[in-house]
Enzyme design. Structure first.
Site, PDB file in Angstrom:
ATOM      1  N   GLY A 264      10.657  -6.867   3.583  1.00  0.00           N
ATOM      2  CA  GLY A 264       9.830  -7.641   4.511  1.00  0.00           C
ATOM      3  C   GLY A 264       8.350  -7.391   4.266  1.00  0.00           C
ATOM      4  O   GLY A 264       7.574  -8.323   4.084  1.00  0.00           O
ATOM      5  N   ALA A 265       7.967  -6.123   4.243  1.00  0.00           N
ATOM      6  CA  ALA A 265       6.554  -5.794   4.069  1.00  0.00           C
ATOM      7  C   ALA A 265       6.416  -4.307   3.798  1.00  0.00           C
ATOM      8  O   ALA A 265       7.390  -3.564   3.892  1.00  0.00           O
ATOM      9  CB  ALA A 265       5.770  -6.154   5.329  1.00  0.00           C
ATOM     10  N   GLU A 267       3.740  -0.761   4.198  1.00  0.00           N
ATOM     11  CA  GLU A 267       2.636  -0.199   4.989  1.00  0.00           C
ATOM     12  C   GLU A 267       1.582   0.548   4.177  1.00  0.00           C
ATOM     13  O   GLU A 267       0.948   1.474   4.699  1.00  0.00           O
ATOM     14  CB  GLU A 267       3.234   0.761   6.027  1.00  0.00           C
ATOM     15  CG  GLU A 267       3.821   2.077   5.466  1.00  0.00           C
ATOM     16  CD  GLU A 267       5.327   2.050   5.223  1.00  0.00           C
ATOM     17  OE1 GLU A 267       5.879   0.944   5.041  1.00  0.00           O
ATOM     18  OE2 GLU A 267       5.945   3.135   5.198  1.00  0.00           O
ATOM     19  N   ASN A 268       1.342   0.195   2.908  1.00  0.00           N
ATOM     20  CA  ASN A 268       0.341   0.900   2.102  1.00  0.00           C
ATOM     21  C   ASN A 268      -0.944   1.128   2.911  1.00  0.00           C
ATOM     22  O   ASN A 268      -1.396   0.238   3.616  1.00  0.00           O
ATOM     23  CB  ASN A 268      -0.030   0.052   0.883  1.00  0.00           C
ATOM     24  CG  ASN A 268       1.188  -0.548   0.237  1.00  0.00           C
ATOM     25  OD1 ASN A 268       2.076   0.164  -0.188  1.00  0.00           O
ATOM     26  ND2 ASN A 268       1.259  -1.867   0.210  1.00  0.00           N
ATOM     27  N   HIS A 300       5.113  -3.450  13.091  1.00  0.00           N
ATOM     28  CA  HIS A 300       5.823  -2.345  12.434  1.00  0.00           C
ATOM     29  C   HIS A 300       4.948  -1.709  11.350  1.00  0.00           C
ATOM     30  O   HIS A 300       4.758  -0.483  11.325  1.00  0.00           O
ATOM     31  CB  HIS A 300       7.129  -2.880  11.837  1.00  0.00           C
ATOM     32  CG  HIS A 300       7.940  -1.862  11.107  1.00  0.00           C
ATOM     33  ND1 HIS A 300       9.011  -1.205  11.686  1.00  0.00           N
ATOM     34  CD2 HIS A 300       7.853  -1.374   9.836  1.00  0.00           C
ATOM     35  CE1 HIS A 300       9.529  -0.362  10.806  1.00  0.00           C
ATOM     36  NE2 HIS A 300       8.850  -0.451   9.675  1.00  0.00           N
ATOM     37  N   GLU A 301       4.426  -2.544  10.460  1.00  0.00           N
ATOM     38  CA  GLU A 301       3.632  -1.986   9.352  1.00  0.00           C
ATOM     39  C   GLU A 301       2.370  -1.326   9.883  1.00  0.00           C
ATOM     40  O   GLU A 301       1.967  -0.271   9.411  1.00  0.00           O
ATOM     41  CB  GLU A 301       3.270  -3.072   8.328  1.00  0.00           C
ATOM     42  CG  GLU A 301       4.454  -3.844   7.756  1.00  0.00           C
ATOM     43  CD  GLU A 301       5.614  -2.986   7.259  1.00  0.00           C
ATOM     44  OE1 GLU A 301       5.363  -1.856   6.805  1.00  0.00           O
ATOM     45  OE2 GLU A 301       6.765  -3.466   7.338  1.00  0.00           O
ATOM     46  N   HIS A 304       3.051   2.080  11.303  1.00  0.00           N
ATOM     47  CA  HIS A 304       3.269   3.102  10.281  1.00  0.00           C
ATOM     48  C   HIS A 304       1.986   3.869   9.961  1.00  0.00           C
ATOM     49  O   HIS A 304       2.046   4.961   9.408  1.00  0.00           O
ATOM     50  CB  HIS A 304       3.752   2.457   8.976  1.00  0.00           C
ATOM     51  CG  HIS A 304       5.250   2.383   8.823  1.00  0.00           C
ATOM     52  ND1 HIS A 304       6.080   3.440   9.114  1.00  0.00           N
ATOM     53  CD2 HIS A 304       6.050   1.385   8.354  1.00  0.00           C
ATOM     54  CE1 HIS A 304       7.344   3.086   8.840  1.00  0.00           C
ATOM     55  NE2 HIS A 304       7.351   1.845   8.388  1.00  0.00           N
ATOM     56  N   GLU A 323      10.917   5.676   9.671  1.00  0.00           N
ATOM     57  CA  GLU A 323      11.452   4.333   9.936  1.00  0.00           C
ATOM     58  C   GLU A 323      12.100   4.219  11.316  1.00  0.00           C
ATOM     59  O   GLU A 323      11.896   3.235  12.016  1.00  0.00           O
ATOM     60  CB  GLU A 323      12.416   3.922   8.825  1.00  0.00           C
ATOM     61  CG  GLU A 323      11.754   3.785   7.451  1.00  0.00           C
ATOM     62  CD  GLU A 323      10.569   2.836   7.431  1.00  0.00           C
ATOM     63  OE1 GLU A 323      10.380   2.064   8.395  1.00  0.00           O
ATOM     64  OE2 GLU A 323       9.806   2.874   6.442  1.00  0.00           O
TER      65      GLU A 323
HETATM   66  N1  0A1 Z   1       8.460   0.963   4.327  1.00  0.00           N
HETATM   67  C1  0A1 Z   1       8.721  -0.448   4.390  1.00  0.00           C
HETATM   68  C2  0A1 Z   1       9.972  -0.846   3.732  1.00  0.00           C
HETATM   69  C3  0A1 Z   1       9.976  -1.057   2.260  1.00  0.00           C
HETATM   70  C4  0A1 Z   1      10.758  -0.264   1.467  1.00  0.00           C
HETATM   71  C5  0A1 Z   1      10.873  -0.497   0.105  1.00  0.00           C
HETATM   72  C6  0A1 Z   1      10.167  -1.556  -0.413  1.00  0.00           C
HETATM   73  O1  0A1 Z   1      10.256  -1.887  -1.724  1.00  0.00           O
HETATM   74  C7  0A1 Z   1      11.222  -1.406  -2.535  1.00  0.00           C
HETATM   75  C8  0A1 Z   1       9.367  -2.336   0.367  1.00  0.00           C
HETATM   76  C9  0A1 Z   1       9.265  -2.064   1.704  1.00  0.00           C
HETATM   77  C10 0A1 Z   1       8.920  -0.818   5.837  1.00  0.00           C
HETATM   78  O2  0A1 Z   1       9.600  -0.091   6.551  1.00  0.00           O
HETATM   79  O3  0A1 Z   1       8.444  -1.838   6.243  1.00  0.00           O
HETATM   80 ZN    ZN Z   2       9.051   0.737   8.091  1.00  0.00          ZN
END
Ligand code: 0A1
Ligand code: ZN
Length: 881
Positions: A264-265, A267-268, A300-301, A304, A323
């Site tokens: 979905g997205a 959180e960089n 959500h992002e 984070h 998460e």
């Molecule tokens: N941390 C993100 C989820 C996410 C995990 C892996 C990804 O690519 C392989 C991309 C996003 C979240 O919880 O939104």
């Molecule tokens: Zn997440």
């Protein structure tokens, strides 16, 4: 093969060397991007001196390596397919490497890749090692300084984490921007974007008065689809300040929309990258559900930034630390800004369908797994959604105030650190004084606990005895299960008064405690009896209110008792659940009748229950819409010992049509009363009306008389919003009349051929038809110019949606299974992560009859015969274990 080896939590060791500061330079090129990395390294104080330096690296072409400015000789290091090893390094040193990578051939969408000509990155969980050699693990946190160099014309926008500190022109029509991120972060939060993008800007003033620049970067044709995401972002920022006291910590916050994205997205830090489907909305192209999904994911992002970025995970076994907590936070946010009961009903019905199925299948795992082959396979409903339910239980056990104090303590104590789940729980125990040792089992035990409840009222003594027993079924690799600490919220509803009775709970010492009318009791033993005293009248228990624990709770309710709760329960969620239970009882009879070839007879009590709902619509249309929605085929299947797809489909259709015949006028009235001429807005009020109206229309179309058809066609033609258009198109496309389905599908497909996100919906609507031509249609649509196996959204919209079409995917000629296996085999090469997700329905073969089991296993075996990625390998091995 080394990549098939499992990693174990018990083997954790701190890294031998840590990175304090990372300097990166990217010279972008589609087939030969150069990445220079300068890492400032030092020995980890907890590890012995003299250890070799081992850096992760996948698919990198190493050009140079130097320590403290001294290039290394060929015999001083070793580079293989997965790592770079330098046997002798100083205690503190500077490492320079230069590698070459090819973004254009990166179809896995991990690391640096190109999407529609734009460069972007995905580093969680282990994508950074596809960019440069690095200790690619979340407990190595460094500040980053990143210079991005690209072509001035085609890549006018060059973004990375943090703040831009320098930019300028370079020879050969190139330019650069340098970004600095002052917050130490693990490599998985690194991001880079470069392309020909345009932005929408806004501002946010934090609670302490700092100005934050907000930007959403999109391709130019999507500039009109960002309003809702921007508004959602500002709401989320405010909510996190007010609810958790969390303030944003950089001068700018950027969101970028990307078409090709696995999840979905992401959180960089300061530069969230979004699947375009999770950020772009417009009333004409996105449904209400999509608007709400965007709001939830943006939040959500953003959340984070604290739960995940400022405090991160020590290792990937702790994934649910960030998460589970963040999903809990986004669910509460959405509940606060929309209709709270509806949000809970939606979340729980999804959870009980999809997470329960995962917990009951061959890939069941605890919220904190203890081993994995491929960590990408663990971004699961258990880690996310069950993790959120576990945090929600903590919130129930502590009460909001203590929970908030625990959260404050957690952020204060661990800011800037990479920690474990027990660190979080310890904060909750510390502020509340609660003993949470037994509670920790929720993180270690897989499987869904089953609770059997029995109640008895003694008229003579006025005592009500509630006997509860719990057991968790065995899951792969875990045969023994211990009793869990389960918070059960409940009420006792008086059968005469229809009101909640006062709960006076007897204690072991012979005394009692008055708990009020709605309370939480703590089930800790395998079997436990709770005695309530001075209960004035015979009650019907309302148990597990709000789904206070992620369990299956059985109670031998009669249909009369369920009908009673449906109208009298003070808990909106349990009113809905009583309706679901009542419908399930009727469905069970009909499924049996279908199997035995006996004539189906509709339960009049169910008709009357629905009639009473329609007669008194109340003022929350969205709740009513949920109450009128039948359990999905997938949910019904979850309740059956052996899934009979055809009987489930037939029984459910029978209920739908019987209700429609008998309550036709009431549905028609609801449809008419909820028409709305106001301009579209994604408000809870409007969304509720549209939902209710479209539920009513679906009932009417199950009869498909001229009036229903007329209304549906008019709605399809005249409505200005995608919610109503899509609802009408779905009904036309799913009707038995191809003279209704085909012209509507054709018109829609032509009108929206230019919009990929709408075409995704067009694909999904067609492949979820119950008609038997669907498999052929999927194969045909896979050749459509708008389809591509390289785009995860398309794969989900066409193949993923098809696999949810139960009657067709499970067709007895096995063609549905074969189709899915063909796609898995092809995706295994292109995009292993998506391949490993899309295979899931095949792994659930144990749930079906013998004939289907054989067919499904044969396809799994066929996949096993291929040269597999670790991702697909792990899924297939678990499925066939
Ligand atoms: N941390 C993100 C989820 C996410 C995990 C892996 C990804 O690519 C392989 C991309 C996003 C979240 O919880 O939104
Ligand atoms: Zn997440």
């Amino acid at each position: 093969m080394s990549e098939m080896q499992a990693t174990y939590l018990k083997d954790y060791l701190p890294p031998a060397y840590r990175v304090t500061h990372t300097e990166l330079t990217f010279d972008l090129d589609p087939t030969a991007t150069r990445v220079k990395a300068r890492l400032h390294l030092e020995r980890h104080p907890e590890r012995e001196a003299g250890l070799p330096l081992v850096l992760d690296g996948e698919g990198l072409t190493l050009k140079q390596v130097a320590i403290d400015g001294q290039p290394l000789e060929a015999d001083e290091f070793e580079a293989d397919a997965h790592s770079l090893t330098i046997a002798r390094v100083p205690e503190r040193f500077r490492l320079d490497t230069e590698v070459e990578i090819a973004p254009d051939t990166n179809t896995a969408l991990e690391g640096l890749y190109r999407s529609n000509g734009m460069y972007c990155t995905q580093c969680e969980p282990e994508g950074f090692r596809r960019i440069t050699f690095y200790p690619d693990r979340p407990d190595v946190m460094a500040t980053f300084s990143t210079t991005v160099i690209g072509d001035r014309e085609s890549l006018p926008v060059l973004l990375s984490n943090g703040n831009p500190v320098e930019q300028g022109e370079l020879p050969d029509q190139r330019h650069f921007v340098t970004w600095e991120d002052p917050h130490p972060k693990p490599s998985y939060l690194f991001a880079l974007v470069a392309g020909s993008l345009e932005k929408v800007e806004d501002h946010f003033t934090t609670q302490s008065g700092r100005e934050v620049l907000l930007q959403i970067w999109v391709e130019p044709e999507n500039l009109d689809k960002t309003d809702h995401a921007m508004a959602s972002l500002k709401r989320a920022m405010r909510w996190d300040e007010e609810t958790y006291g969390r303030e944003y910590d950089l001068d700018r916050f950027m969101i970028v929309a990307v078409n090709d994205f696995n999840m979905g997205a992401m959180e960089n830090k300061g530069l969230n990258i979004f699947n375009s489907a999770a950020v772009l909305t417009h009333p004409q192209t996105a449904t209400d559900a999509a608007f709400q999904r965007v709001e939830g994911i943006v939040a959500h992002e953003y959340f984070h930034n604290w739960s995940g970025n400022r405090v991160t995970c020590r290792d990937w076994f702790q994934l649910s630390l960030k998460e589970g907590f963040t999903v809990f936070r986004d669910q509460t946010f959405s509940a606060d800004v929309n209709s709270a009961p509806v949000k809970r009903i939606e979340d729980v019905s999804f959870f009980r369908t999809a997470q329960f199925a995962e917990d009951a299948g061959p890939t069941a795992h605890p919220v904190r797994p203890d081993h994995y082959i491929e960590i990408s396979n663990f971004y699961t409903l258990t880690i996310y959604e069950k993790g959120a339910e576990v945090v929600r239980m903590l919130r129930h056990l502590l009460g909001w105030e203590d929970f908030r104090r625990g959260s404050d303590l957690y952020f204060a104590r661990f800011d800037g650190q990479a920690v474990r789940i027990e660190d979080f729980v310890a904060c909750m125990a510390e502020v509340s004084g609660l003993d949470l040792d037994q509670f920790m089992r929720w993180y270690a035990q897989a499987g869904t606990p089953e609770i059997d409840a029995h109640g008895e009222y003694d008229y003579a003594t006025g005592e009500y005895h509630l006997r509860l027993s719990q057991r968790t079924p065995a899951t792969p690799g875990q045969s023994e299960k211990l009793p869990l600490h389960v918070p059960i919220r409940l009420g006792l509803v008086g059968t005469k008064s229809g009101h909640d009775l006062t709960l006076k709970l007897a204690d072991a010492a012979g005394g009692s405690e008055t708990l009020g009318k709605d309370a939480v009791i703590h089930l800790r033993e395998a079997e436990q009896t709770f005695v309530f005293q001075d209960v004035e009248e015979a009650p019907v228990p309302s148990l597990l209110r709000g789904f206070s624990a992620p369990v299956k709770l059985r109670y031998p309710y009669s249909r009369e008792e369920l009908a009673f709760l449906l109208t009298h329960d003070s808990d909106g969620f349990n009113r809905w659940d009583a309706g679901q239970r009542l419908t399930m009882l009727a469905l069970d009879d009909l499924i049996a009748a279908h199997r035995n070839g006996v004539e189906k007879v509709m339960d009049v009590r169910l008709v009357e229950a629905y009639r009473s709902l329609l007669d008194e619509p109340g003022d929350d249309q969205a709740v009513l819409a949920e109450m009128l929605t039948l359990p999905s085929e997938a949910y019904i299947a979850e309740q059956q010992p052996v899934v009979d797809v055809d009987a489930i489909h037939a029984a459910r259709e029978f209920v739908r049509q019987s209700l429609a015949w008998q309550l036709r006028d009431a549905f028609l009235a609801v449809y008419r009363d909820n028409q709305n001429d106001e301009p579209y807005a994604p408000t809870p009020e409007q969304i509720g009306r549209r939902k209710l109206k479209n539920v009513a229309l679906a009932y009417l179309m199950s009869i498909a008389d001229d009036e229903a058809i007329g209304l549906t066609q008019a709605q399809f033609k005249n409505s200005g919003n995608m919610t109503d258009v899509r609802a009408a198109l779905t009904l036309l496309a799913h009707s038995d009349r191809s003279d209704l389905a085909e012209p509507a599908l054709k018109a829609f497909g032509e009108q929206w051929a230019h919009d990929p996100l709408v075409m995704d919906q067009w694909f999904t609507i067609q492949v979820t038809r119950p008609q038997p031509d669907v498999i052929e249609r999927v194969r045909f649509l896979m050749e459509h110019p708008a389809f591509s196996l390289k785009n995860p959204n398309k794969v989900r919209a066409l193949i993923g949606a098809f696999a949810q079409n139960r009657v067709n995917f499970h067709r007895l000629d096995g063609q549905g299974y074969k189709l899915l296996a063909d796609v898995v085999i092809e995706l295994n090469r292109l995009n292993p992560e998506i391949a490993a997700r899309i295979i899931t329905p095949l792994t659930r073969w144990q749930r079906f009859d013998e004939e289907r089991q054989v067919l499904m296993k044969a396809e799994l075996e066929r996949i096993r015969g291929e040269k597999l990625s670790p991702n697909v390998y792990e899924m297939v091995e678990r499925a066939l274990a």
